[in-house]
Design a protein around this motif. Sequence first.
Motif, PDB file in Angstrom:
ATOM      1  N   MET A   1       0.985  -1.124  -0.143  1.00  0.00           N
ATOM      2  CA  MET A   1       0.068   0.069   0.039  1.00  0.00           C
ATOM      3  C   MET A   1       0.929   1.167   0.138  1.00  0.00           C
ATOM      4  N   SER A   2       0.549   2.248  -0.731  1.00  0.00           N
ATOM      5  CA  SER A   2       1.361   3.376  -0.961  1.00  0.00           C
ATOM      6  C   SER A   2       0.991   4.430   0.258  1.00  0.00           C
ATOM      7  N   GLN A   3       2.259   4.801   0.769  1.00  0.00           N
ATOM      8  CA  GLN A   3       2.337   5.765   1.743  1.00  0.00           C
ATOM      9  C   GLN A   3       2.413   7.422   1.130  1.00  0.00           C
ATOM     10  N   LYS A   4       1.525   8.146   1.457  1.00  0.00           N
ATOM     11  CA  LYS A   4       1.472   9.468   0.956  1.00  0.00           C
ATOM     12  C   LYS A   4       1.696  10.587   2.050  1.00  0.00           C
ATOM     13  N   ALA A   5       2.454  11.671   1.576  1.00  0.00           N
ATOM     14  CA  ALA A   5       2.702  12.867   2.210  1.00  0.00           C
ATOM     15  C   ALA A   5       2.271  14.133   1.583  1.00  0.00           C
ATOM     16  N   LEU A   6       2.194  14.882   2.159  1.00  0.00           N
ATOM     17  CA  LEU A   6       1.623  16.386   1.790  1.00  0.00           C
ATOM     18  C   LEU A   6       2.712  17.188   2.243  1.00  0.00           C
ATOM     19  N   VAL A   7       3.441  18.103   1.310  1.00  0.00           N
ATOM     20  CA  VAL A   7       4.437  18.868   1.853  1.00  0.00           C
ATOM     21  C   VAL A   7       4.082  20.232   1.511  1.00  0.00           C
ATOM     22  N   LEU A   8       3.840  21.216   2.587  1.00  0.00           N
ATOM     23  CA  LEU A   8       3.539  22.647   2.325  1.00  0.00           C
ATOM     24  C   LEU A   8       4.878  23.375   2.398  1.00  0.00           C
ATOM     25  N   PHE A   9       5.133  23.919   1.076  1.00  0.00           N
ATOM     26  CA  PHE A   9       6.531  24.512   0.453  1.00  0.00           C
ATOM     27  C   PHE A   9       6.324  25.962   0.710  1.00  0.00           C
ATOM     28  N   ALA A  10       7.208  26.629   1.614  1.00  0.00           N
ATOM     29  CA  ALA A  10       7.013  28.084   1.898  1.00  0.00           C
ATOM     30  C   ALA A  10       8.427  28.590   1.674  1.00  0.00           C
ATOM     31  N   HIS A  11       8.518  29.887   1.626  1.00  0.00           N
ATOM     32  CA  HIS A  11       9.931  30.635   1.392  1.00  0.00           C
ATOM     33  C   HIS A  11      10.928  30.516   2.305  1.00  0.00           C
ATOM     34  N   GLY A  12      10.139  30.850   3.534  1.00  0.00           N
ATOM     35  CA  GLY A  12      11.323  30.864   4.605  1.00  0.00           C
ATOM     36  C   GLY A  12      11.641  32.087   4.788  1.00  0.00           C
ATOM     37  N   ALA A  13      12.012  32.453   6.357  1.00  0.00           N
ATOM     38  CA  ALA A  13      12.448  33.858   6.499  1.00  0.00           C
ATOM     39  C   ALA A  13      13.452  33.673   7.943  1.00  0.00           C
ATOM     40  N   VAL A  36      -2.407  10.764   6.031  1.00  0.00           N
ATOM     41  CA  VAL A  36      -1.302  11.324   5.374  1.00  0.00           C
ATOM     42  C   VAL A  36      -0.356  12.340   6.120  1.00  0.00           C
ATOM     43  N   ARG A  37       1.032  12.074   5.872  1.00  0.00           N
ATOM     44  CA  ARG A  37       2.174  12.812   6.773  1.00  0.00           C
ATOM     45  C   ARG A  37       1.924  14.267   6.126  1.00  0.00           C
ATOM     46  N   VAL A  38       1.553  15.442   6.805  1.00  0.00           N
ATOM     47  CA  VAL A  38       1.685  16.593   6.682  1.00  0.00           C
ATOM     48  C   VAL A  38       2.827  17.224   7.319  1.00  0.00           C
ATOM     49  N   SER A  39       3.635  17.780   6.256  1.00  0.00           N
ATOM     50  CA  SER A  39       5.213  18.683   6.755  1.00  0.00           C
ATOM     51  C   SER A  39       5.410  20.015   5.952  1.00  0.00           C
ATOM     52  N   LEU A  40       6.214  20.708   6.744  1.00  0.00           N
ATOM     53  CA  LEU A  40       6.417  22.053   6.123  1.00  0.00           C
ATOM     54  C   LEU A  40       7.965  21.765   5.696  1.00  0.00           C
ATOM     55  N   ALA A  41       8.377  22.419   4.439  1.00  0.00           N
ATOM     56  CA  ALA A  41       9.545  22.590   3.974  1.00  0.00           C
ATOM     57  C   ALA A  41       9.673  23.858   3.414  1.00  0.00           C
ATOM     58  N   PHE A  42      11.122  24.354   3.492  1.00  0.00           N
ATOM     59  CA  PHE A  42      11.121  25.944   2.975  1.00  0.00           C
ATOM     60  C   PHE A  42      12.300  25.811   2.052  1.00  0.00           C
ATOM     61  N   LEU A  43      12.095  26.882   1.015  1.00  0.00           N
ATOM     62  CA  LEU A  43      13.044  27.261   0.160  1.00  0.00           C
ATOM     63  C   LEU A  43      14.472  27.455   0.775  1.00  0.00           C
ATOM     64  N   GLU A  44      14.219  28.339   1.644  1.00  0.00           N
ATOM     65  CA  GLU A  44      15.648  29.012   2.265  1.00  0.00           C
ATOM     66  C   GLU A  44      15.407  29.549   3.524  1.00  0.00           C
ATOM     67  N   ASP A  63       6.055   7.043  -0.399  1.00  0.00           N
ATOM     68  CA  ASP A  63       6.578   6.868  -1.996  1.00  0.00           C
ATOM     69  C   ASP A  63       5.611   7.698  -2.990  1.00  0.00           C
ATOM     70  N   GLU A  64       4.855   8.585  -2.189  1.00  0.00           N
ATOM     71  CA  GLU A  64       3.896   9.440  -2.832  1.00  0.00           C
ATOM     72  C   GLU A  64       3.917  10.809  -2.417  1.00  0.00           C
ATOM     73  N   ILE A  65       4.592  11.910  -3.005  1.00  0.00           N
ATOM     74  CA  ILE A  65       4.652  13.129  -2.076  1.00  0.00           C
ATOM     75  C   ILE A  65       3.772  14.256  -2.972  1.00  0.00           C
ATOM     76  N   THR A  66       2.744  14.960  -2.392  1.00  0.00           N
ATOM     77  CA  THR A  66       2.411  16.223  -3.158  1.00  0.00           C
ATOM     78  C   THR A  66       2.833  17.411  -2.443  1.00  0.00           C
ATOM     79  N   VAL A  67       3.466  18.235  -3.251  1.00  0.00           N
ATOM     80  CA  VAL A  67       4.088  19.254  -2.721  1.00  0.00           C
ATOM     81  C   VAL A  67       3.183  20.510  -3.066  1.00  0.00           C
ATOM     82  N   VAL A  68       2.735  21.348  -2.195  1.00  0.00           N
ATOM     83  CA  VAL A  68       1.767  22.353  -2.221  1.00  0.00           C
ATOM     84  C   VAL A  68       2.565  23.733  -1.974  1.00  0.00           C
ATOM     85  N   PRO A  69       2.975  24.581  -3.102  1.00  0.00           N
ATOM     86  CA  PRO A  69       3.647  25.947  -2.682  1.00  0.00           C
ATOM     87  C   PRO A  69       2.598  26.825  -2.235  1.00  0.00           C
ATOM     88  N   VAL A  70       2.982  27.037  -0.995  1.00  0.00           N
ATOM     89  CA  VAL A  70       2.158  28.085  -0.007  1.00  0.00           C
ATOM     90  C   VAL A  70       2.540  29.371  -0.513  1.00  0.00           C
TER      91      VAL A  70
END
Length: 128
Positions: A1-13, A36-44, A63-70
């Motif tokens: 079974m596929s494991q999914k993650a949602l990544v909220l991608f923001a700029h950073g400060a 679904v694992r929901v995480s934050l990631a930053f550009l810089e 094994d499945e990641i959806t990136v949402v540019p916030v």
Amino acid sequence: MSQKALVLFAHGARAASWAAPFERLRDLTQARTPDVRVSLAFLELMTPRLPELVAELEAGGVDEITVVPVFLGQGGHVLRDLPLMVDQLRLDHPGTTIKVVEAAGENAAVLNALSDYCVASLSQASPD
């Protein structure tokens, strides 16, 4: 079974407090998607950066990641930097599907919610 993650991608400060609304958004989203694992990631300027987070998620079985540019608009970071980064991530993690959706501010539902807030602000009491 596929494991999914949602990544909220923001700029950073530089200021840690800048991330607070994004952390609330992550927590609200996680509460609505418990499987679904929901995480934050930053550009810089903040961690985790997207490459490190993708490696961590893959190591944890995702094994499945959806990136949402916030981002409100599709500036150079969304149009140029993110696609280059994701292309490299796909090469580095061939067993993981990585998809990127439109920037949050380009989505009609998001814009309508922001418009609702703006209109509602007209009826809020003015500070004395």
